[in-house]
Scaffold this active site. Sequence first.
Site, short mmCIF file in Angstrom:
data_model
loop_
_atom_site.label_atom_id
_atom_site.label_comp_id
_atom_site.label_asym_id
_atom_site.label_seq_id
_atom_site.Cartn_x
_atom_site.Cartn_y
_atom_site.Cartn_z
N GLU A 70 -24.05 29.14 -0.63
CA GLU A 70 -23.10 28.17 -0.10
C GLU A 70 -23.03 28.28 1.42
OE1 GLU A 70 -19.17 28.57 -1.76
OE2 GLU A 70 -18.45 26.77 -0.74
N ASN A 217 -17.35 20.27 -7.72
CA ASN A 217 -17.18 21.71 -7.91
C ASN A 217 -15.69 22.04 -7.94
OD1 ASN A 217 -18.00 24.72 -7.52
ND2 ASN A 217 -16.51 24.33 -5.88
N GLU A 218 -15.30 22.82 -8.88
CA GLU A 218 -13.89 23.26 -8.98
C GLU A 218 -12.95 22.13 -8.59
OE1 GLU A 218 -13.02 27.10 -7.25
OE2 GLU A 218 -14.38 28.10 -8.63
N TYR A 282 -14.93 35.03 -11.86
CA TYR A 282 -14.95 36.12 -10.88
C TYR A 282 -14.12 37.28 -11.38
CZ TYR A 282 -17.02 33.02 -7.38
OH TYR A 282 -17.87 32.18 -6.69
N GLU A 338 -20.99 30.19 -11.12
CA GLU A 338 -20.44 31.15 -10.14
C GLU A 338 -19.91 32.33 -10.92
OE1 GLU A 338 -17.72 29.71 -7.12
OE2 GLU A 338 -18.82 27.81 -6.96
N GLN A 387 -22.84 35.54 -4.25
CA GLN A 387 -23.82 34.57 -3.79
C GLN A 387 -25.06 35.32 -3.28
OE1 GLN A 387 -22.17 31.70 -1.06
NE2 GLN A 387 -20.47 31.19 -2.41
O1 AHR Z 1 -18.00 31.50 -4.08
C1 AHR Z 1 -16.87 31.31 -3.29
C2 AHR Z 1 -15.98 30.18 -3.79
O2 AHR Z 1 -15.44 30.50 -5.02
C3 AHR Z 1 -16.67 28.86 -4.02
O3 AHR Z 1 -16.78 28.11 -2.89
C4 AHR Z 1 -15.75 28.18 -5.00
O4 AHR Z 1 -16.40 27.30 -5.86
C5 AHR Z 1 -15.10 29.32 -5.70
O5 AHR Z 1 -13.73 29.17 -5.64
#
Ligand code: AHR
Length: 534
Positions: A70, A217-218, A282, A338, A387
Amino acid sequence: MVKMHIMDRNILNKPTMKKTYISTAVVALLAFAACTPKKTQDKVSENRIMIKTETARDTISRYIYGQFAEHLGRCIYDGIWVGENSPIPNTRGIRNDVLAALKEINVPVLRWPGGCFADAYFWKDGIGPKDKRKPVLNIYWGNVMEDNSFGTHEFLDLCEMLDAEPYLAVNVGSGTVKDAHDWIEYVTSHGDNPMSRLRKQNGREDPWDVKFWGIGNENWGCGGNMTDAYYADLFRQFSTYCRADYKVASGGLNHDLNWTETLMKKTQDYQHLIQGLSYHHYTVCHDWQRKGSAVNFDEKEWFLTVSKNMQMEENLKDHIAIMEKYDSANKIALIADEWGNWFDPEPGVDMGILYQQNTLRDALTAAIYLNVFNNNCHRVKMANIAQTVNVLQAMVLTKDDMMVKTPTFYVFKMYNVHYDALLLPTEVTCENYTIEDESIPSLSVSASRNKAGEINITIANVNPGKEVITSLEIENLQNPSVKNGTVITAGTMNAFNDFNQAEIVNIKEFKGFKTSGNNLEVSVPAKSVVRLTL
Ligand code: AHR
């Protein structure tokens, strides 16, 4: 904006709960590599990995080993792109050291330009002569100005150099259906039309072959703070005009099952428009306000991290169960685009830059996540770690003209034997790793058989203080013989590779196995990831 976004996550991030893992016959049949803790935990005879061959039917897509890059911190600018005139050796502006490292792990697919950045990105500003490109303010990540020298052409050039499939995300949050439509035409159109003419004018005669397109995205958060129902309608609208073969709808986060339910329901009669549903997961060690240090952690924080990594399996299965309800033919894939550990940035680094060190703990995390994705490959067809360079759980870190390969890099290198191989379901019975009154299984396992008939088994032992000795059996295989073994481990839990120093964490030969007739016994070292090839 970013703060809001991060607070949103907080309510979705449940604390680790004390739990007992129970594997059932049904779960085992579904290829769940579960561990069943026993009351007496330390008897070697109770550790058993059973690898099934008769029920094997699913292929592990190589795209599970995908990456995500990103416009965030030093991922693109500095990490990947230094420009043609940089003193750092580069090929058409892309760092040679990073290029060589990414080739070494054979990146199958690369997602770009975001992340949150995608829904604030206007692709037309990033094409044409570089000195005429409009700069962009990166509103999500540090409010930095970017000169847009890395745009569509540069990204697709990178993918061609890596021989990786591109996966682009269109802007739904602040863009229009026309922007999205035009971008896809610009990139993929063979015919003679305004967009293909513009592409040719910018020096690219032939279209690129880009299959994967994310539709936002999100969008529940940084991608427009939309409700599930509103986004589902928008998705249908955008997807109607996005002429591409494989379109991925934005998903909810971690535990947000409502989003998945709404998306699946509202696209049920429009399945030609949707090929994948995104899923982000995450792991934060404590909570979003205090994510914990990537390097300076104690055993309790090690435990919290790996136990939260393991919880992902249950959560993933909840989403998959909803998908099965609306799509029993399994046409829509779950795309985990992600994932990874998210710690506090290194001291002195701006919050919006997300630069974190990467230790042996991250290697264990990568192994756990990848084993879970492998074991759920009937529905999970792609995953993209967050990432690739200098951001979150990165493959490589750079500083000026230096680069280091992280422990996570080596897990990706070790695991690429699973690419497009047949998943062999595993049943795992193993001792627990216990700290205070919390317990988790010590082992995480997945296995596959490749086209040459080799069986690869990848095992992580998350217990940092104890080797696990386990028997390993393969259904219908007499006298198993190990062709080779490799291991990733180190002396300390927080070992990492640093610039200008000999690597501490990498792949080494592993000999901790014994065969005798049909019995194979493996001694999986404490805090290690092991691969055996049979
Ligand atoms: O990877 C960092 C961020 O995490 C990304 O931009 C977003 O999609 C997520 O919240």
